[in-house]
Scaffold this motif. Structure first.
Motif, PDB file in Angstrom:
ATOM      1  N   HIS A   1      26.258  15.905  74.615  1.00 54.10           N
ATOM      2  CA  HIS A   1      26.461  17.219  75.757  1.00 54.10           C
ATOM      3  C   HIS A   1      26.489  19.122  75.443  1.00 54.10           C
ATOM      4  O   HIS A   1      26.883  19.383  75.544  1.00 54.10           O
ATOM      5  CB  HIS A   1      28.353  17.306  75.702  1.00 54.10           C
ATOM      6  N   GLY A   2      25.148  18.934  74.250  1.00 48.53           N
ATOM      7  CA  GLY A   2      24.579  20.141  74.574  1.00 48.53           C
ATOM      8  C   GLY A   2      25.054  21.522  73.299  1.00 48.53           C
ATOM      9  O   GLY A   2      24.782  22.336  73.882  1.00 48.53           O
ATOM     10  N   TYR A   3      25.861  21.062  72.723  1.00 52.48           N
ATOM     11  CA  TYR A   3      25.984  21.248  71.311  1.00 52.48           C
ATOM     12  C   TYR A   3      24.727  21.632  70.648  1.00 52.48           C
ATOM     13  O   TYR A   3      24.261  20.562  70.368  1.00 52.48           O
ATOM     14  CB  TYR A   3      27.606  20.799  70.823  1.00 52.48           C
ATOM     15  N   TYR A   4      24.686  22.563  70.016  1.00 54.93           N
ATOM     16  CA  TYR A   4      23.794  22.812  68.658  1.00 54.93           C
ATOM     17  C   TYR A   4      24.004  21.570  67.506  1.00 54.93           C
ATOM     18  O   TYR A   4      23.146  21.303  67.555  1.00 54.93           O
ATOM     19  CB  TYR A   4      23.906  24.114  68.510  1.00 54.93           C
ATOM     20  N   ASP A   5      24.921  21.472  67.665  1.00 53.84           N
ATOM     21  CA  ASP A   5      25.200  20.632  65.746  1.00 53.84           C
ATOM     22  C   ASP A   5      26.790  20.324  66.074  1.00 53.84           C
ATOM     23  O   ASP A   5      27.356  20.530  66.921  1.00 53.84           O
ATOM     24  CB  ASP A   5      24.651  21.076  65.383  1.00 53.84           C
TER      25      ASP A   5
END
Length: 275
Positions: A234-238
């Motif tokens: 869902h596009g979170y960095y980590d």
């Protein structure tokens, strides 16, 4: 919760402005009913309350709504809702570009706030004077009739619709710089427009939409994946980036999430950007 919580789809003609209607019906119960948590979702809500009223905890503030009609702006934190004995609440979940075209109220004043109908639109209030606010069908048809008489679409409406779609794109969400470049506005002007028309910045809206989509997967009964993988999807960095965003809005760890405690759409995450 099936007899207490209901949903009604908006007619096709009005889907550009109304996402859906949802109803919390405690009108035959002598006890207060804790409904659960509502989550930020990028929409606003027109609330029709009858009976003894509704209790909210809105961004940490206890709010009591007696019988009447209200407008809730953007919420930024999960909100608890309880319905008092012999009471009912009918909610028109409206798309974020509707309030600015039916009211002159500043939307930044409505963030994590709720105001009476007469405050944001006396015309609405007058049209609902003799309406049975406990009757689902009557309320829904009254909303449609009012929209028929007062809607006007302008450049700002089109801009917000377009920008929301860009910000929530599943494959590659646009950055604020992308929005500015494509629109011809400066980044500063984009943020000013969002604050004026929506109440939150474009970045804040994007964070809410991103998390709201993830919650749809997290609440799926068949989901048994790893949070880190879900966050990346869902596009979170980590995973740590996701956890910080989650805790900022929901105030608990993702591992504590229990879908039964939330008022989630029957059909999963709604794509309110389909026009």
């Amino acid at each position: 919760m099936s007899g207490f919580y209901k949903e009604a789809a908006a007619d096709d003609r009005y889907k550009k402005y109304v996402q859906k209607f949802w109803i919390l019906d405690n009108s035959h119960n002598s006890l207060t009913k804790p409904a659960g948590y509502a989550l930020p979702n990028g929409c606003c809500t027109i609330v029709f309350v009858t009976g003894n009223g509704v209790l909210l905890n809105l961004a940490g503030k206890p709010v009591e709504l007696p019988a009447g009609v209200y407008l809730s702006g953007q919420i930024t934190k999960r909100t608890s809702i309880s319905v008092k004995p012999f009471s009912k609440a009918i909610m028109a979940q409206v798309k974020p570009w509707l309030p600015p075209v039916i009211s002159n109220i500043s939307m930044d004043e409505l963030v994590d706030n709720i105001v009476s109908l007469d405050t944001f639109n006396p015309f609405f209030n007058q049209r609902l004077t003799d309406l049975n606010l406990a009757d689902d069908r009557s309320v829904i048809q009254a909303v449609y009739k009012i929209l028929d008489t007062c809607l006007h679409v302008d450049a700002d409406t089109h801009f917000i619709q377009w920008a929301y779609k860009k910000l929530s794109a599943s494959a590659s969400p646009a950055s604020i710089a992308d929005i500015a470049s494509a629109s011809g506005y400066s980044q500063r002007r984009v943020e000013q427009k969002f604050k004026m028309l929506i109440g939150l910045t474009a970045k804040e809206i994007q964070s809410i939409l991103q998390l709201r989509k993830l919650i749809d997967d997290l609440s799926n009964p068949v989901y048994n994946g790893h949070l880190g993988a879900l966050a990346l999807q869902h596009g979170y960095y980590d995973q740590s980036h996701f956890i910080r965003s989650y805790q900022r809005i929901i105030k608990e760890s993702p591992s504590q999430f229990n879908a039964n405690e939330y008022l989630l759409p029957f059909s999963g995450h709604f794509d309110f950007l389909q026009l």
